[in-house]
Design an enzyme around this catalytic site. Structure first.
Site, PDB file in Angstrom:
ATOM      1  CE1 TYR A 316      -3.981  -2.588   1.086  1.00 20.60           C
ATOM      2  CE2 TYR A 316      -2.108  -3.568   2.456  1.00 20.60           C
ATOM      3  CZ  TYR A 316      -3.004  -3.682   1.698  1.00 20.60           C
ATOM      4  OH  TYR A 316      -3.582  -4.815   1.023  1.00 20.60           O
ATOM      5  CB  CYS A 412      -6.364   4.569   9.462  1.00 17.65           C
ATOM      6  SG  CYS A 412      -7.484   3.236   8.020  1.00 17.65           S
TER       7      CYS A 412
END
Length: 457
Positions: A316, A412
């Site tokens: 990512y 997150c």
């Protein structure tokens, strides 16, 4: 079969708030039946009006606070709660940081990982005006083009000029652009009839560079008066180095379309992060709180334990922010990203910074991991910074089979972090250092954290 509930819609009750949900709502209970209440804090005694009931829980609104929490602060304005811009603004900042630490610790405890230490959340000196990017919807309100934010769970636009958590220069730019669009009678988008032109104004600003990008998102390919609108934006906002028209012709909630037309200046703006310079495009994923991002990434670098001899995989990888900051401390870094424009940006950013030991591939993280594994790539460290849904089970399988010494997990979403940590345990990985939350989004319930997993020898 009708369920007998202890409360009913419209009922007014006196209750005591016991806790906060992970979304920052107060929780009260009537006969063990929870009522979720916005703008309510633990230990407060309140009068609540029940607004909605379900089989398992209810929602309510505060009618009156009868006993106030010592941690309550005067909110800047109701609009920030009504729109969801700053749902925790009524809780003093030191308590917001404790709330986030507690949320992470509680999620580990729920899966019987009580031994995981969660450190106090790293906060900000000024926990407002931190966002370096704004995407503001444009609609017709009382006959004129208006910018603002939607009231939660509605299509009602609430006009706003001061967004509280955004860079004030960005707030000013949105008003300037709005007024120029009004001056030339540009038509605001109507989502019900899929008509009108201007859908969204997006502004990005470099925290260090002060370079500004203005993106006008339109429904139509043609932007009336484009030249004069662009000239006036540049004249009114000297920091603007990029004016872009983004075309989104679909009937969708997705903000940006696939087509960018550069109306003036560059296609990107530059900003700095941990001493490196990054080009940021309209579509780039770039962390919105640059001050906290430097703390977050420095923490990830430190926890990776790099000596200059390691091979690192950055899943990512986006525009290369983590890959390139780590490349300065590693032998070789491999980055993977599924967004083509981000990979282009990452390669440009490597060139821009003279970094030659970082390689970027366009693919899903899961597929790239399987290919690297087949090719015999042996990483010492894998760094992951996934979206809220966390890691795919196939990714964890490939990562586990590649057997890096260390996995650095930037999360997150603490719920998916805890799930993924349990999955990594099946491949012999355990948490080797205290989990460190970092407050990337003050005044909101969102939590970022860094967790280090090491392979049992």
């Amino acid at each position: 079969m009708k369920v007998n509930l202890p409360v009913h819609k419209g009922e007014v009750l006196d209750v005591t708030i016991m806790d906060l949900t992970y979304q920052g709502m107060g929780v009260a209970k009537v006969d063990n039946y929870p009522i979720f209440i916005e703008n309510a804090l633990p230990e407060e005694k309140i009068t609540v009006k029940v607004t909605k009931t379900t089989k398992n829980f209810a929602f309510g609104d505060v009618e009156k606070i009868n006993q106030v929490s010592p941690h309550r602060v005067n909110p800047k304005g109701r609009v920030y709660r009504q729109t969801g811009i700053a749902p925790l603004q009524h809780l003093e900042y030191s308590e917001q940081l404790k709330f986030k630490q507690h949320q992470v610790a509680e999620l580990f405890a729920k899966v019987h990982m009580d031994d995981v230490e969660v450190l106090p959340t790293i906060g900000m000196a000024n926990p407002t005006q931190y966002r370096n990017k704004a995407q503001v919807p444009v609609r017709q309100v009382q006959g004129q083009l208006t910018t603002g934010f939607y009231k939660k769970n509605s299509h009602q636009l609430m006009p706003i000029e001061d967004y509280y958590i955004q860079d004030p220069a960005i707030d000013k730019a949105i008003v300037v652009v709005r007024d120029i669009l009004r001056k030339y009678h540009e038509a605001a988008y109507d989502e019900f009839h899929h008509s009108g032109t201007i859908r969204t104004i997006m502004v990005r600003r470099g925290y260090y560079s002060h370079e500004m990008m203005v993106v006008i998102v339109t429904r139509t390919k043609h932007l009336p008066m484009a030249d004069v609108v662009t000239q006036e934006i540049q004249a009114a906002l000297p920091e603007v180095v990029s004016v872009i028209q983004n075309v989104n012709s679909k009937k969708t909630n997705v903000i940006l379309g696939p087509v960018n037309n550069v109306l003036a200046g560059k296609a990107t703006i530059d900003d700095q992060l941990l001493g490196l310079t990054f080009a940021i495009s309209a579509q780039s994923f770039y962390q919105v709180n640059p001050q906290q991002t430097e703390k977050l990434y420095q923490l990830a670098i430190d926890q990776a334990g790099l000596t200059g001899n390691e091979t690192v995989i950055d899943a990512y990888s986006g525009i290369g922010t983590i890959s390139l900051t780590m490349a300065q401390h590693a032998k070789q870094v491999y980055g993977v990203e599924i967004v083509p424009a981000a990979i282009d940006n990452a390669r440009q950013n490597a060139d821009k910074n003279g970094i030659t030991n970082a390689t970027f591939v366009l693919d899903s993280a899961e597929k790239a991991m399987a290919k690297w594994q087949a090719d015999g790539v042996k990483p010492d460290v894998i760094v992951v910074d996934p979206p809220r849904k966390g890691l795919d089970a196939d990714f964890i399988k490939s990562a586990g089979e590649m057997a890096p010494k260390r996995v650095v997990y930037i999360s997150c979403n603490p719920s998916t972090l805890v799930r993924d940590v349990q999955r990594f345990a099946e491949y012999g990985y355990h948490i080797s250092a205290p989990v460190q939350p970092v407050d990337q989004f003050p005044q909101t319930p969102h939590i970022e954290s860094v967790t280090v997993l090491e392979r049992e020898q």
